[in-house]
Motif scaffolding. Sequence first.
Motif, PDB file in Angstrom:
ATOM      1  N   ALA A 201       0.722  -1.253  -0.240  1.00  0.00           N
ATOM      2  CA  ALA A 201       0.167  -0.081   0.074  1.00  0.00           C
ATOM      3  C   ALA A 201       0.829   1.312   0.006  1.00  0.00           C
ATOM      4  O   ALA A 201       0.642   2.129  -0.553  1.00  0.00           O
ATOM      5  CB  ALA A 201      -0.770  -0.108   1.299  1.00  0.00           C
ATOM      6  N   TYR A 202       1.830   1.267   0.603  1.00  0.00           N
ATOM      7  CA  TYR A 202       2.838   2.337   0.821  1.00  0.00           C
ATOM      8  C   TYR A 202       3.460   2.576  -0.346  1.00  0.00           C
ATOM      9  O   TYR A 202       3.653   3.786  -0.913  1.00  0.00           O
ATOM     10  CB  TYR A 202       3.836   2.178   1.960  1.00  0.00           C
ATOM     11  N   LEU A 203       3.924   1.529  -0.933  1.00  0.00           N
ATOM     12  CA  LEU A 203       4.623   1.363  -2.275  1.00  0.00           C
ATOM     13  C   LEU A 203       3.704   2.158  -3.482  1.00  0.00           C
ATOM     14  O   LEU A 203       4.025   3.111  -4.019  1.00  0.00           O
ATOM     15  CB  LEU A 203       5.123   0.215  -2.489  1.00  0.00           C
ATOM     16  N   ARG A 204       2.426   1.589  -3.289  1.00  0.00           N
ATOM     17  CA  ARG A 204       1.429   2.027  -4.416  1.00  0.00           C
ATOM     18  C   ARG A 204       1.356   3.691  -4.294  1.00  0.00           C
ATOM     19  O   ARG A 204       1.482   4.355  -5.457  1.00  0.00           O
ATOM     20  CB  ARG A 204       0.233   1.308  -4.401  1.00  0.00           C
ATOM     21  N   GLN A 205       1.203   4.011  -3.104  1.00  0.00           N
ATOM     22  CA  GLN A 205       0.798   5.352  -2.968  1.00  0.00           C
ATOM     23  C   GLN A 205       2.163   6.248  -3.392  1.00  0.00           C
ATOM     24  O   GLN A 205       2.017   7.270  -4.042  1.00  0.00           O
ATOM     25  CB  GLN A 205       0.706   5.699  -1.241  1.00  0.00           C
ATOM     26  N   ARG A 206       3.537   5.916  -3.054  1.00  0.00           N
ATOM     27  CA  ARG A 206       4.506   6.810  -3.225  1.00  0.00           C
ATOM     28  C   ARG A 206       4.669   6.699  -5.044  1.00  0.00           C
ATOM     29  O   ARG A 206       5.187   7.753  -5.446  1.00  0.00           O
ATOM     30  CB  ARG A 206       5.871   6.065  -2.656  1.00  0.00           C
ATOM     31  N   LEU A 207       4.593   5.361  -5.450  1.00  0.00           N
ATOM     32  CA  LEU A 207       4.859   5.450  -6.965  1.00  0.00           C
ATOM     33  C   LEU A 207       3.629   6.018  -7.642  1.00  0.00           C
ATOM     34  O   LEU A 207       3.876   6.985  -8.585  1.00  0.00           O
ATOM     35  CB  LEU A 207       4.746   3.818  -7.453  1.00  0.00           C
ATOM     36  N   ASP A 208       2.424   6.116  -7.252  1.00  0.00           N
ATOM     37  CA  ASP A 208       1.502   7.001  -7.728  1.00  0.00           C
ATOM     38  C   ASP A 208       1.672   8.577  -7.808  1.00  0.00           C
ATOM     39  O   ASP A 208       1.575   9.174  -8.771  1.00  0.00           O
ATOM     40  CB  ASP A 208       0.293   6.927  -7.128  1.00  0.00           C
ATOM     41  N   GLN A 209       2.222   9.209  -6.644  1.00  0.00           N
ATOM     42  CA  GLN A 209       2.776  10.347  -6.461  1.00  0.00           C
ATOM     43  C   GLN A 209       3.939  10.749  -7.446  1.00  0.00           C
ATOM     44  O   GLN A 209       3.942  11.877  -7.988  1.00  0.00           O
ATOM     45  CB  GLN A 209       2.941  10.844  -5.057  1.00  0.00           C
ATOM     46  N   LEU A 210       4.821  10.061  -7.240  1.00  0.00           N
ATOM     47  CA  LEU A 210       6.135  10.353  -7.718  1.00  0.00           C
ATOM     48  C   LEU A 210       6.103  10.259  -9.340  1.00  0.00           C
ATOM     49  O   LEU A 210       6.668  11.064 -10.206  1.00  0.00           O
ATOM     50  CB  LEU A 210       7.291   9.032  -7.420  1.00  0.00           C
ATOM     51  N   LEU A 211       5.117   9.319  -9.894  1.00  0.00           N
ATOM     52  CA  LEU A 211       5.272   9.147 -11.522  1.00  0.00           C
ATOM     53  C   LEU A 211       4.130  10.113 -11.922  1.00  0.00           C
ATOM     54  O   LEU A 211       4.374  10.458 -13.207  1.00  0.00           O
ATOM     55  CB  LEU A 211       4.694   7.741 -11.829  1.00  0.00           C
ATOM     56  N   ARG A 212       3.365  10.485 -11.091  1.00  0.00           N
ATOM     57  CA  ARG A 212       2.495  11.595 -11.718  1.00  0.00           C
ATOM     58  C   ARG A 212       2.931  12.913 -11.610  1.00  0.00           C
ATOM     59  O   ARG A 212       2.973  13.955 -12.468  1.00  0.00           O
ATOM     60  CB  ARG A 212       1.260  11.704 -10.543  1.00  0.00           C
ATOM     61  N   ASP A 213       3.789  13.191 -10.517  1.00  0.00           N
ATOM     62  CA  ASP A 213       4.382  14.789 -10.183  1.00  0.00           C
ATOM     63  C   ASP A 213       5.849  14.841 -10.695  1.00  0.00           C
ATOM     64  O   ASP A 213       6.380  15.918 -10.850  1.00  0.00           O
ATOM     65  CB  ASP A 213       3.913  15.314  -8.964  1.00  0.00           C
ATOM     66  N   GLY A 214       6.480  13.617 -10.346  1.00  0.00           N
ATOM     67  CA  GLY A 214       7.986  13.733 -10.649  1.00  0.00           C
ATOM     68  C   GLY A 214       8.780  14.644  -9.364  1.00  0.00           C
ATOM     69  O   GLY A 214       7.936  14.853  -8.373  1.00  0.00           O
ATOM     70  N   LEU A 215       9.928  14.522  -9.638  1.00  0.00           N
ATOM     71  CA  LEU A 215      11.084  15.408  -8.855  1.00  0.00           C
ATOM     72  C   LEU A 215      11.952  16.152  -9.806  1.00  0.00           C
ATOM     73  O   LEU A 215      12.366  15.868 -10.807  1.00  0.00           O
ATOM     74  CB  LEU A 215      11.844  14.360  -7.890  1.00  0.00           C
ATOM     75  N   ALA A 216      12.181  17.482  -8.976  1.00  0.00           N
ATOM     76  CA  ALA A 216      13.028  18.257 -10.009  1.00  0.00           C
ATOM     77  C   ALA A 216      14.372  17.836  -9.793  1.00  0.00           C
ATOM     78  O   ALA A 216      14.944  17.532  -9.033  1.00  0.00           O
ATOM     79  CB  ALA A 216      12.673  19.813  -9.507  1.00  0.00           C
TER      80      ALA A 216
END
Length: 295
Positions: A201-216
Amino acid sequence: MRGFRWPPPPDSGPRTWGPGPGGPRTGRPALPEPETELVTTPHGVRLERLVTGTGDPVTVFAHGLGQGIATTRPFGSGVNGRKLFFQFRGHGRSEAPPGPWDYLDLARDLRAIADLGGASRAFGASLGAGALCRLLTESPERFDKLVFFLPAVLDEPRGPTARERVTDLLEAVESGVASEVADIVTLELPPAVRNTPAGWAYLRQRLDQLLRDGLADGLATLTDQTPLRQIGDLTAVTAPALVIGCAGDDLHPVEVAERLAVALPQATLHVYDRPGVLWSERADLRDRISGFLNE
Protein backbone atom coordinates in the motif's frame (compact mmCIF):
# COMPACT_ATOMS: atom_id res chain seq x y z
CA MET A 1 15.66 -8.27 -4.85
CA ARG A 2 14.27 -11.55 -3.55
CA GLY A 3 10.57 -11.55 -2.73
CA PHE A 4 9.81 -8.43 -4.74
CA ARG A 5 8.18 -8.04 -8.12
CA TRP A 6 6.33 -5.35 -9.99
CA PRO A 7 3.44 -4.97 -10.67
CA PRO A 8 2.25 -6.08 -7.22
CA PRO A 9 -0.15 -8.94 -6.59
CA PRO A 10 -3.75 -7.87 -7.34
CA ASP A 11 -4.89 -8.64 -3.78
CA SER A 12 -1.97 -6.70 -2.25
CA GLY A 13 -0.90 -9.83 -0.43
CA PRO A 14 2.69 -11.02 0.00
CA ARG A 15 4.13 -13.18 -2.74
CA THR A 16 7.49 -14.91 -2.59
CA TRP A 17 9.25 -17.13 -5.08
CA GLY A 18 9.62 -20.81 -4.41
CA PRO A 19 7.58 -23.18 -2.25
CA GLY A 20 5.61 -21.94 0.71
CA PRO A 21 2.15 -20.78 1.76
CA GLY A 22 0.20 -19.39 -1.16
CA GLY A 23 -3.31 -18.76 0.14
CA PRO A 24 -5.14 -15.55 -0.64
CA ARG A 25 -4.05 -12.54 1.38
CA THR A 26 -5.98 -9.33 1.64
CA GLY A 27 -4.55 -5.88 2.10
CA ARG A 28 -6.09 -2.49 2.73
CA PRO A 29 -5.49 -0.16 -0.22
CA ALA A 30 -3.88 3.22 0.35
CA LEU A 31 -6.36 5.97 1.23
CA PRO A 32 -7.05 8.51 -1.50
CA GLU A 33 -4.97 11.65 -1.19
CA PRO A 34 -6.85 14.69 0.12
CA GLU A 35 -7.32 17.73 -2.06
CA THR A 36 -4.50 20.24 -1.76
CA GLU A 37 -4.07 23.83 -2.90
CA LEU A 38 -1.34 25.93 -4.47
CA VAL A 39 -0.45 29.05 -2.50
CA THR A 40 1.65 31.99 -3.67
CA THR A 41 4.51 32.86 -1.33
CA PRO A 42 6.14 36.25 -0.76
CA HIS A 43 9.30 35.01 -2.51
CA GLY A 44 7.32 34.19 -5.65
CA VAL A 45 7.31 30.37 -5.57
CA ARG A 46 3.92 28.68 -5.53
CA LEU A 47 3.85 25.75 -3.11
CA GLU A 48 1.43 22.89 -2.65
CA ARG A 49 -0.24 22.96 0.77
CA LEU A 50 -2.70 20.92 2.81
CA VAL A 51 -4.38 22.31 5.94
CA THR A 52 -6.03 19.93 8.41
CA GLY A 53 -7.48 20.32 11.88
CA THR A 54 -8.91 23.43 13.49
CA GLY A 55 -8.02 26.01 16.10
CA ASP A 56 -4.78 26.87 17.82
CA PRO A 57 -1.93 26.17 18.12
CA VAL A 58 -0.81 25.82 14.50
CA THR A 59 2.03 23.46 13.54
CA VAL A 60 3.90 23.36 10.24
CA PHE A 61 5.33 20.02 9.02
CA ALA A 62 8.35 19.89 6.68
CA HIS A 63 9.08 16.65 4.80
CA GLY A 64 12.24 14.86 3.71
CA LEU A 65 14.02 14.78 0.35
CA GLY A 66 11.90 13.02 -2.26
CA GLN A 67 9.04 12.69 0.23
CA GLY A 68 5.98 14.91 0.62
CA ILE A 69 2.65 15.59 2.27
CA ALA A 70 1.48 11.98 2.30
CA THR A 71 4.55 10.67 4.14
CA THR A 72 4.54 13.56 6.63
CA ARG A 73 0.89 13.45 7.70
CA PRO A 74 1.28 10.46 10.08
CA PHE A 75 3.55 12.58 12.31
CA GLY A 76 0.67 14.96 13.01
CA SER A 77 -2.05 12.39 13.63
CA GLY A 78 -2.19 13.05 17.38
CA VAL A 79 -1.23 16.72 17.38
CA ASN A 80 -3.85 19.25 18.52
CA GLY A 81 -4.84 22.34 16.57
CA ARG A 82 -4.40 23.20 12.92
CA LYS A 83 -1.69 21.48 10.90
CA LEU A 84 0.06 22.79 7.80
CA PHE A 85 1.58 20.25 5.43
CA PHE A 86 3.34 21.32 2.26
CA GLN A 87 5.70 20.27 -0.51
CA PHE A 88 9.09 21.93 -0.83
CA ARG A 89 10.01 23.35 -4.25
CA GLY A 90 10.63 20.62 -6.79
CA HIS A 91 8.28 18.19 -5.02
CA GLY A 92 4.69 17.34 -5.88
CA ARG A 93 2.78 20.20 -7.50
CA SER A 94 5.03 22.87 -6.01
CA GLU A 95 6.92 24.98 -8.51
CA ALA A 96 10.55 24.33 -9.40
CA PRO A 97 12.23 27.69 -10.05
CA PRO A 98 15.61 27.72 -11.84
CA GLY A 99 18.39 26.28 -9.67
CA PRO A 100 20.72 25.47 -8.18
CA TRP A 101 18.98 25.58 -4.79
CA ASP A 102 20.37 25.63 -1.28
CA TYR A 103 19.04 25.33 2.25
CA LEU A 104 18.31 29.05 2.34
CA ASP A 105 15.79 28.49 -0.47
CA LEU A 106 14.19 25.65 1.47
CA ALA A 107 14.11 27.78 4.62
CA ARG A 108 12.24 30.45 2.67
CA ASP A 109 9.67 27.87 1.56
CA LEU A 110 9.21 26.70 5.14
CA ARG A 111 9.02 30.23 6.55
CA ALA A 112 6.45 31.28 3.94
CA ILE A 113 4.09 28.40 4.74
CA ALA A 114 4.53 29.00 8.48
CA ASP A 115 3.92 32.74 8.19
CA LEU A 116 0.93 32.45 5.87
CA GLY A 117 -0.69 29.91 8.19
CA GLY A 118 0.28 31.53 11.47
CA ALA A 119 2.27 28.52 12.70
CA SER A 120 3.88 28.82 16.13
CA ARG A 121 5.40 25.33 16.16
CA ALA A 122 7.44 23.40 13.61
CA PHE A 123 8.27 19.78 12.76
CA GLY A 124 11.07 18.87 10.36
CA ALA A 125 11.99 15.42 9.05
CA SER A 126 15.41 14.79 7.44
CA LEU A 127 15.65 17.47 4.72
CA GLY A 128 12.91 19.38 6.52
CA ALA A 129 14.94 19.29 9.72
CA GLY A 130 17.85 20.87 7.85
CA ALA A 131 15.62 23.59 6.41
CA LEU A 132 14.28 24.25 9.90
CA CYS A 133 17.82 24.58 11.25
CA ARG A 134 18.64 27.07 8.50
CA LEU A 135 15.54 29.12 9.26
CA LEU A 136 16.40 29.21 12.96
CA THR A 137 19.85 30.66 12.29
CA GLU A 138 18.08 33.70 10.83
CA SER A 139 15.14 33.80 13.27
CA PRO A 140 15.99 31.84 16.43
CA GLU A 141 12.79 32.93 18.19
CA ARG A 142 10.39 32.18 15.31
CA PHE A 143 8.76 29.09 16.89
CA ASP A 144 7.59 28.18 20.39
CA LYS A 145 8.26 24.44 20.02
CA LEU A 146 10.38 22.37 17.66
CA VAL A 147 10.56 18.71 16.63
CA PHE A 148 13.44 17.31 14.57
CA PHE A 149 12.91 13.78 13.24
CA LEU A 150 15.94 11.97 11.83
CA PRO A 151 18.08 15.03 11.09
CA ALA A 152 20.51 14.10 8.32
CA VAL A 153 22.96 16.99 8.05
CA LEU A 154 24.10 20.01 10.05
CA ASP A 155 27.47 21.57 9.24
CA GLU A 156 29.09 18.61 7.46
CA PRO A 157 27.92 17.26 4.04
CA ARG A 158 26.06 13.98 3.81
CA GLY A 159 27.96 10.82 2.92
CA PRO A 160 28.10 8.93 -0.39
CA THR A 161 25.22 6.61 0.53
CA ALA A 162 22.76 9.50 0.69
CA ARG A 163 24.06 11.04 -2.52
CA GLU A 164 23.77 7.75 -4.40
CA ARG A 165 20.22 7.14 -3.13
CA VAL A 166 19.04 10.58 -4.24
CA THR A 167 20.74 10.26 -7.64
CA ASP A 168 19.21 6.83 -8.20
CA LEU A 169 15.74 8.08 -7.23
CA LEU A 170 15.92 11.11 -9.53
CA GLU A 171 17.11 8.98 -12.44
CA ALA A 172 14.39 6.39 -11.86
CA VAL A 173 11.65 9.02 -11.67
CA GLU A 174 12.99 10.70 -14.80
CA SER A 175 12.83 7.36 -16.65
CA GLY A 176 9.13 7.02 -15.88
CA VAL A 177 9.55 3.25 -15.50
CA ALA A 178 7.47 2.09 -12.52
CA SER A 179 9.64 -0.93 -11.75
CA GLU A 180 12.80 1.20 -11.54
CA VAL A 181 11.15 3.68 -9.19
CA ALA A 182 9.75 0.80 -7.14
CA ASP A 183 13.22 -0.69 -6.69
CA ILE A 184 14.44 2.56 -5.09
CA VAL A 185 11.33 3.33 -3.04
CA THR A 186 11.30 -0.19 -1.63
CA LEU A 187 14.58 0.61 0.14
CA GLU A 188 12.63 3.03 2.33
CA LEU A 189 10.83 0.06 3.88
CA PRO A 190 12.28 -2.29 6.52
CA PRO A 191 12.93 -5.73 4.98
CA ALA A 192 10.21 -7.33 7.10
CA VAL A 193 7.59 -4.94 5.69
CA ARG A 194 8.50 -4.98 2.00
CA ASN A 195 6.33 -7.90 0.96
CA THR A 196 3.32 -7.28 3.19
CA PRO A 197 -0.04 -5.63 2.44
CA ALA A 198 1.05 -2.51 4.34
CA GLY A 199 4.28 -2.36 2.38
CA TRP A 200 2.50 -2.72 -0.96
CA ALA A 201 0.00 0.00 0.00
CA TYR A 202 2.84 2.37 0.86
CA LEU A 203 4.67 1.51 -2.35
CA ARG A 204 1.58 2.07 -4.50
CA GLN A 205 0.94 5.46 -2.93
CA ARG A 206 4.55 6.62 -3.33
CA LEU A 207 4.73 5.46 -6.95
CA ASP A 208 1.41 7.09 -7.83
CA GLN A 209 2.70 10.43 -6.54
CA LEU A 210 6.22 10.24 -7.93
CA LEU A 211 5.21 9.08 -11.40
CA ARG A 212 2.42 11.66 -11.57
CA ASP A 213 4.29 14.72 -10.25
CA GLY A 214 7.96 13.80 -10.65
CA LEU A 215 10.92 15.36 -8.86
CA ALA A 216 12.96 18.36 -10.01
CA ASP A 217 16.60 17.94 -11.01
CA GLY A 218 17.50 20.86 -8.75
CA LEU A 219 17.20 18.55 -5.75
CA ALA A 220 20.37 16.68 -6.73
CA THR A 221 22.70 19.44 -5.55
CA LEU A 222 21.24 19.54 -2.04
CA THR A 223 23.05 16.38 -0.94
CA ASP A 224 26.40 18.19 -1.19
CA GLN A 225 25.28 21.15 0.90
CA THR A 226 24.83 21.88 4.58
CA PRO A 227 22.20 24.03 6.28
CA LEU A 228 24.65 25.44 8.85
CA ARG A 229 28.03 27.11 8.56
CA GLN A 230 28.78 25.98 12.10
CA ILE A 231 26.62 24.21 14.63
CA GLY A 232 27.12 27.02 17.12
CA ASP A 233 24.70 29.08 15.01
CA LEU A 234 21.87 27.36 16.91
CA THR A 235 22.84 28.46 20.42
CA ALA A 236 20.41 31.39 20.31
CA VAL A 237 17.41 29.05 19.87
CA THR A 238 15.64 28.91 23.24
CA ALA A 239 12.42 27.10 22.29
CA PRO A 240 11.89 23.61 23.75
CA ALA A 241 12.92 21.02 21.17
CA LEU A 242 12.51 17.28 20.73
CA VAL A 243 15.20 15.56 18.66
CA ILE A 244 14.53 12.00 17.48
CA GLY A 245 17.20 9.74 16.01
CA CYS A 246 17.65 6.06 15.18
CA ALA A 247 20.66 3.84 15.68
CA GLY A 248 21.79 2.02 12.55
CA ASP A 249 20.27 4.44 10.04
CA ASP A 250 22.88 5.04 7.33
CA LEU A 251 20.99 7.94 5.76
CA HIS A 252 20.38 9.68 9.10
CA PRO A 253 23.38 8.98 11.36
CA VAL A 254 22.47 9.01 15.02
CA GLU A 255 25.52 11.20 15.66
CA VAL A 256 23.77 14.04 13.81
CA ALA A 257 20.78 13.85 16.14
CA GLU A 258 23.09 13.75 19.16
CA ARG A 259 25.04 16.82 18.02
CA LEU A 260 21.85 18.73 17.30
CA ALA A 261 20.45 17.96 20.74
CA VAL A 262 23.65 19.23 22.36
CA ALA A 263 23.62 22.43 20.27
CA LEU A 264 20.02 23.37 21.10
CA PRO A 265 19.88 24.81 24.65
CA GLN A 266 16.42 23.38 25.47
CA ALA A 267 16.50 20.06 23.63
CA THR A 268 15.47 16.56 24.65
CA LEU A 269 16.96 13.64 22.70
CA HIS A 270 15.31 10.29 22.10
CA VAL A 271 17.10 7.56 20.13
CA TYR A 272 15.35 4.42 18.88
CA ASP A 273 17.46 1.29 18.79
CA ARG A 274 16.77 0.45 15.13
CA PRO A 275 15.63 2.15 11.90
CA GLY A 276 12.15 1.96 10.41
CA VAL A 277 10.38 3.38 13.46
CA LEU A 278 7.36 4.49 11.41
CA TRP A 279 6.68 0.78 11.03
CA SER A 280 8.06 -0.79 14.20
CA GLU A 281 7.36 2.00 16.72
CA ARG A 282 4.52 3.90 15.09
CA ALA A 283 2.31 4.25 18.17
CA ASP A 284 5.19 5.23 20.43
CA LEU A 285 6.46 7.76 17.87
CA ARG A 286 3.01 9.31 17.48
CA ASP A 287 2.51 9.55 21.23
CA ARG A 288 6.00 10.96 21.76
CA ILE A 289 5.55 13.73 19.19
CA SER A 290 1.98 14.62 20.13
CA GLY A 291 2.77 14.44 23.84
CA PHE A 292 5.61 16.91 23.43
CA LEU A 293 3.63 19.33 21.24
CA ASN A 294 0.35 19.08 23.13
CA GLU A 295 1.62 19.43 26.69
